[in-house]
Design a protein around this motif. Structure first.
Motif, PDB file in Angstrom:
ATOM      1  N   THR A  48      -5.902 -13.777  32.299  1.00 45.51           N
ATOM      2  CA  THR A  48      -6.020 -15.052  31.588  1.00 45.51           C
ATOM      3  C   THR A  48      -7.488 -15.432  31.629  1.00 45.51           C
ATOM      4  O   THR A  48      -8.054 -15.567  32.716  1.00 45.51           O
ATOM      5  CB  THR A  48      -5.177 -16.155  32.253  1.00 45.51           C
ATOM      6  OG1 THR A  48      -3.810 -15.747  32.259  1.00 45.51           O
ATOM      7  CG2 THR A  48      -5.320 -17.466  31.508  1.00 45.51           C
ATOM      8  N   PRO A  49      -8.143 -15.569  30.502  1.00 48.63           N
ATOM      9  CA  PRO A  49      -9.580 -15.827  30.531  1.00 48.63           C
ATOM     10  C   PRO A  49      -9.911 -17.161  31.197  1.00 48.63           C
ATOM     11  O   PRO A  49      -9.184 -18.145  31.022  1.00 48.63           O
ATOM     12  CB  PRO A  49      -9.976 -15.839  29.050  1.00 48.63           C
ATOM     13  CG  PRO A  49      -8.701 -16.066  28.303  1.00 48.63           C
ATOM     14  CD  PRO A  49      -7.619 -15.464  29.131  1.00 48.63           C
ATOM     15  N   PRO A  50     -10.969 -17.202  31.997  1.00 51.64           N
ATOM     16  CA  PRO A  50     -11.383 -18.457  32.626  1.00 51.64           C
ATOM     17  C   PRO A  50     -11.760 -19.505  31.582  1.00 51.64           C
ATOM     18  O   PRO A  50     -12.190 -19.173  30.468  1.00 51.64           O
ATOM     19  CB  PRO A  50     -12.616 -18.055  33.450  1.00 51.64           C
ATOM     20  CG  PRO A  50     -12.527 -16.575  33.601  1.00 51.64           C
ATOM     21  CD  PRO A  50     -11.839 -16.076  32.385  1.00 51.64           C
ATOM     22  N   THR A  51     -11.604 -20.753  31.955  1.00 50.30           N
ATOM     23  CA  THR A  51     -12.089 -21.841  31.107  1.00 50.30           C
ATOM     24  C   THR A  51     -13.609 -21.908  31.204  1.00 50.30           C
ATOM     25  O   THR A  51     -14.225 -21.264  32.067  1.00 50.30           O
ATOM     26  CB  THR A  51     -11.498 -23.175  31.555  1.00 50.30           C
ATOM     27  OG1 THR A  51     -11.979 -23.463  32.884  1.00 50.30           O
ATOM     28  CG2 THR A  51      -9.967 -23.133  31.567  1.00 50.30           C
ATOM     29  N   VAL A  52     -14.208 -22.707  30.344  1.00 52.05           N
ATOM     30  CA  VAL A  52     -15.661 -22.897  30.388  1.00 52.05           C
ATOM     31  C   VAL A  52     -16.085 -23.435  31.747  1.00 52.05           C
ATOM     32  O   VAL A  52     -17.089 -23.004  32.328  1.00 52.05           O
ATOM     33  CB  VAL A  52     -16.111 -23.830  29.244  1.00 52.05           C
ATOM     34  CG1 VAL A  52     -17.538 -24.333  29.474  1.00 52.05           C
ATOM     35  CG2 VAL A  52     -16.012 -23.113  27.891  1.00 52.05           C
ATOM     36  N   SER A  53     -15.314 -24.366  32.292  1.00 49.88           N
ATOM     37  CA  SER A  53     -15.629 -24.923  33.609  1.00 49.88           C
ATOM     38  C   SER A  53     -15.565 -23.852  34.688  1.00 49.88           C
ATOM     39  O   SER A  53     -16.420 -23.793  35.587  1.00 49.88           O
ATOM     40  CB  SER A  53     -14.654 -26.058  33.938  1.00 49.88           C
ATOM     41  OG  SER A  53     -14.876 -26.547  35.247  1.00 49.88           O
ATOM     42  N   GLN A  54     -14.569 -22.998  34.614  1.00 47.51           N
ATOM     43  CA  GLN A  54     -14.456 -21.906  35.593  1.00 47.51           C
ATOM     44  C   GLN A  54     -15.594 -20.897  35.452  1.00 47.51           C
ATOM     45  O   GLN A  54     -16.094 -20.381  36.447  1.00 47.51           O
ATOM     46  CB  GLN A  54     -13.108 -21.210  35.427  1.00 47.51           C
ATOM     47  CG  GLN A  54     -11.927 -22.054  35.895  1.00 47.51           C
ATOM     48  CD  GLN A  54     -10.588 -21.458  35.520  1.00 47.51           C
ATOM     49  OE1 GLN A  54     -10.443 -20.819  34.466  1.00 47.51           O
ATOM     50  NE2 GLN A  54      -9.582 -21.668  36.371  1.00 47.51           N
ATOM     51  N   LEU A  55     -16.021 -20.634  34.225  1.00 51.83           N
ATOM     52  CA  LEU A  55     -17.162 -19.749  34.009  1.00 51.83           C
ATOM     53  C   LEU A  55     -18.430 -20.339  34.604  1.00 51.83           C
ATOM     54  O   LEU A  55     -19.248 -19.632  35.195  1.00 51.83           O
ATOM     55  CB  LEU A  55     -17.361 -19.490  32.513  1.00 51.83           C
ATOM     56  CG  LEU A  55     -16.359 -18.569  31.831  1.00 51.83           C
ATOM     57  CD1 LEU A  55     -16.607 -18.540  30.326  1.00 51.83           C
ATOM     58  CD2 LEU A  55     -16.430 -17.154  32.398  1.00 51.83           C
ATOM     59  N   ASP A  56     -18.601 -21.653  34.469  1.00 53.28           N
ATOM     60  CA  ASP A  56     -19.771 -22.316  35.039  1.00 53.28           C
ATOM     61  C   ASP A  56     -19.778 -22.187  36.566  1.00 53.28           C
ATOM     62  O   ASP A  56     -20.820 -21.938  37.184  1.00 53.28           O
ATOM     63  CB  ASP A  56     -19.796 -23.797  34.647  1.00 53.28           C
ATOM     64  CG  ASP A  56     -20.136 -24.019  33.175  1.00 53.28           C
ATOM     65  OD1 ASP A  56     -20.740 -23.117  32.569  1.00 53.28           O
ATOM     66  OD2 ASP A  56     -19.779 -25.089  32.649  1.00 53.28           O
ATOM     67  N   THR A  57     -18.614 -22.344  37.186  1.00 51.33           N
ATOM     68  CA  THR A  57     -18.509 -22.188  38.642  1.00 51.33           C
ATOM     69  C   THR A  57     -18.800 -20.753  39.053  1.00 51.33           C
ATOM     70  O   THR A  57     -19.510 -20.499  40.041  1.00 51.33           O
ATOM     71  CB  THR A  57     -17.105 -22.591  39.120  1.00 51.33           C
ATOM     72  OG1 THR A  57     -16.883 -23.967  38.807  1.00 51.33           O
ATOM     73  CG2 THR A  57     -16.961 -22.389  40.621  1.00 51.33           C
TER      74      THR A  57
ATOM     75  N   ALA B  91     -20.682 -15.429  27.088  1.00 50.37           N
ATOM     76  CA  ALA B  91     -22.114 -15.169  27.215  1.00 50.37           C
ATOM     77  C   ALA B  91     -22.861 -16.422  27.663  1.00 50.37           C
ATOM     78  O   ALA B  91     -23.658 -16.388  28.613  1.00 50.37           O
ATOM     79  CB  ALA B  91     -22.663 -14.664  25.889  1.00 50.37           C
ATOM     80  N   THR B  92     -22.618 -17.517  27.009  1.00 49.71           N
ATOM     81  CA  THR B  92     -23.400 -18.739  27.264  1.00 49.71           C
ATOM     82  C   THR B  92     -23.171 -19.303  28.655  1.00 49.71           C
ATOM     83  O   THR B  92     -24.123 -19.745  29.315  1.00 49.71           O
ATOM     84  CB  THR B  92     -23.038 -19.803  26.209  1.00 49.71           C
ATOM     85  OG1 THR B  92     -23.312 -19.281  24.903  1.00 49.71           O
ATOM     86  CG2 THR B  92     -23.845 -21.082  26.430  1.00 49.71           C
ATOM     87  N   HIS B  93     -21.935 -19.292  29.102  1.00 47.52           N
ATOM     88  CA  HIS B  93     -21.608 -19.966  30.361  1.00 47.52           C
ATOM     89  C   HIS B  93     -21.584 -19.049  31.580  1.00 47.52           C
ATOM     90  O   HIS B  93     -21.524 -19.556  32.709  1.00 47.52           O
ATOM     91  CB  HIS B  93     -20.261 -20.683  30.229  1.00 47.52           C
ATOM     92  CG  HIS B  93     -20.306 -21.850  29.307  1.00 47.52           C
ATOM     93  ND1 HIS B  93     -20.677 -23.114  29.717  1.00 47.52           N
ATOM     94  CD2 HIS B  93     -20.058 -21.933  27.966  1.00 47.52           C
ATOM     95  CE1 HIS B  93     -20.646 -23.939  28.684  1.00 47.52           C
ATOM     96  NE2 HIS B  93     -20.282 -23.253  27.621  1.00 47.52           N
ATOM     97  N   PHE B  94     -21.652 -17.744  31.389  1.00 51.42           N
ATOM     98  CA  PHE B  94     -21.641 -16.864  32.551  1.00 51.42           C
ATOM     99  C   PHE B  94     -22.644 -15.714  32.458  1.00 51.42           C
ATOM    100  O   PHE B  94     -23.564 -15.603  33.266  1.00 51.42           O
ATOM    101  CB  PHE B  94     -20.235 -16.301  32.782  1.00 51.42           C
ATOM    102  CG  PHE B  94     -20.180 -15.284  33.879  1.00 51.42           C
ATOM    103  CD1 PHE B  94     -20.573 -15.606  35.179  1.00 51.42           C
ATOM    104  CD2 PHE B  94     -19.749 -13.995  33.628  1.00 51.42           C
ATOM    105  CE1 PHE B  94     -20.552 -14.657  36.203  1.00 51.42           C
ATOM    106  CE2 PHE B  94     -19.711 -13.041  34.640  1.00 51.42           C
ATOM    107  CZ  PHE B  94     -20.119 -13.380  35.923  1.00 51.42           C
ATOM    108  N   LEU B  95     -22.477 -14.838  31.482  1.00 50.42           N
ATOM    109  CA  LEU B  95     -23.280 -13.622  31.442  1.00 50.42           C
ATOM    110  C   LEU B  95     -24.770 -13.895  31.284  1.00 50.42           C
ATOM    111  O   LEU B  95     -25.599 -13.293  31.980  1.00 50.42           O
ATOM    112  CB  LEU B  95     -22.795 -12.713  30.304  1.00 50.42           C
ATOM    113  CG  LEU B  95     -21.374 -12.165  30.448  1.00 50.42           C
ATOM    114  CD1 LEU B  95     -20.971 -11.404  29.189  1.00 50.42           C
ATOM    115  CD2 LEU B  95     -21.253 -11.268  31.674  1.00 50.42           C
ATOM    116  N   ASN B  96     -25.124 -14.798  30.390  1.00 54.85           N
ATOM    117  CA  ASN B  96     -26.543 -15.050  30.133  1.00 54.85           C
ATOM    118  C   ASN B  96     -27.285 -15.636  31.330  1.00 54.85           C
ATOM    119  O   ASN B  96     -28.356 -15.133  31.701  1.00 54.85           O
ATOM    120  CB  ASN B  96     -26.714 -15.954  28.917  1.00 54.85           C
ATOM    121  CG  ASN B  96     -26.329 -15.273  27.622  1.00 54.85           C
ATOM    122  OD1 ASN B  96     -25.922 -14.118  27.634  1.00 54.85           O
ATOM    123  ND2 ASN B  96     -26.436 -15.974  26.508  1.00 54.85           N
TER     124      ASN B  96
END
Length: 378
Positions: free
Chosen positions: A121-130, A179-184
């Motif tokens: 289940t893909p993480p939410t934007v908030s989870q990616l930020d964490t 990309a924006t919230h995690f990989l970059n």
């Protein structure tokens, strides 16, 4: 990686090293992953022997898959609060591996933080930020500890990228969000420190076409995700409910489109080749299949082929690779060079310098005492 891991018996290694440190072109594999499940329990001597043996095979790129796995494993001496509840603090794997790589002449890629969650289940934007925040803290700590170690080639992002998790399963589950919230942020922070960045995405031929996969990577790269290396998992060993993610007959179709897209964006393309069989035995595949995978990866344009993983190899697996894929030293010869200018002014005797020649990228390369390389075209 996306398969159940294997814990083999302890490594036992035996290797006779020549008096010269020969760095001939690796004819087959260029490196291997070490997830730490077994090596974290080995002595420094055992890890040293393992690195020597890998180097003799030409497998000089060693990827330490994780720095930390949330709540279970910690492979370096971290002081970060969120890593102090780790169950298994095997925190000497990184220091031992750095020493072993130095002694053997290998290069390390050090993994970052993994939260233990597969992206079914893909993480939410908030989870990616964490997730990004924790990876950045681990990155900073690793750099403070090991930033001056020239044996470290770069870092590895252990979260595995698959297109079908980021294909609109939710409105926010997009390549751009990933990309924006995690990989970059993680990639750019590592590169700012002078470390390269590697990611190893995977695919499943049962869920996507090569064209869909190519579009996904174009979306990631267009969103400014630019790692130094994409090492795509070839999928030949992985399976779901008995259905392989890929076969040797089809893997090249997927590898070629990723290679083409990486070239367009100036990213180096490697293949992360799965060594294990598809039958859940966690055993090393046979030599014919591995040879086919290697041929496919090279034909697709992989500049390096690294293998997954050490746990599958163990002692028996390394024995097999040494038998099936010995390092190509057929171009190596030994000569004696006698020069009048080398005479000693005291006794008039000649100093003998042993030289070795071997093939490297089409050139004949000369080494004296294992260093001072000069190239002479044939």
């Amino acid at each position: 990686m996306h398969v159940t891991r294997f814990l083999p018996c302890c490594f036992s290694f035996a290797l006779l090293l020549s008096g010269f440190s020969m760095h001939a072109e690796a004819a087959n594999f260029d490196g291997v992953f070490d997830a730490g499940w077994t090596t974290a329990y080995q002595s420094a001597d055992s890890i040293n022997h393992m690195h020597e043996r890998l180097h003799a095979l030409g497998m000089e790129q060693v990827v330490l898959q994780y720095a930390a796995v949330e709540k279970t494993h910690l492979y370096y001496p971290s002081q970060l609060n969120f890593l102090q509840n780790t169950q298994y603090k095997n925190n000497q794997l990184f220091p031992k591996s750095i020493d072993a790589a130095k002694a053997a002449g290998n290069k390390l890629w050090i993994g970052l933080y993994y939260d233990g969650e597969n992206w079914y289940t893909p993480p939410t934007v908030s989870q990616l930020d964490t997730l990004a925040s924790r990876n950045l803290k681990v990155l900073d700590e690793l750099y403070a500890l090991y930033g001056k170690e020239t044996v470290i080639e770069g870092v590895y992002i252990p979260q595995e990228i698959a297109r079908y998790y980021w294909d609109g399963l939710r409105e926010d589950a997009t390549a751009a969000a990933l990309a924006t919230h995690f990989l970059n942020p993680v990639t750019q922070a590592a590169q700012a420190k002078g470390w390269k960045v590697m990611a190893a995405p995977f695919y499943n031929q049962n869920l996507e076409t090569p064209e869909k996969l190519q579009t996904f990577f174009k979306q990631l790269f267009a969103a400014r995700f630019k790692p130094d290396v994409i090492a795509v998992q070839d999928g030949v060993g992985a399976s779901d409910a008995g259905k392989p993610h890929a076969s040797t007959a089809t893997a090249g179709n997927y590898e070629r489109v990723i290679a083409k897209t990486c070239t367009q964006y100036g990213i180096e393309f490697w293949v992360d080749m799965e060594l294990f069989r598809t039958d859940d035995s966690h055993a090393l595949a046979d030599s014919a299949r591995l040879s086919s995978q290697l041929d496919t990866a090279r034909a697709a344009g992989a500049s390096k082929v690294i293998a997954y993983d050490l746990a599958v190899l163990g002692n028996a697996g390394l024995d097999s690779l040494e038998k099936w894929f010995p390092r190509d030293t057929s171009q190596t010869t030994s000569i004696r060079n006698h020069r009048s200018s080398s005479k000693s002014p005291k006794n008039g005797k000649l100093h003998h310098k042993e030289m070795r020649y071997y093939k490297l990228n089409g050139a004949r390369v000369k080494t004296i005492r294992g260093y001072a390389l000069t190239k002479d075209r044939d």
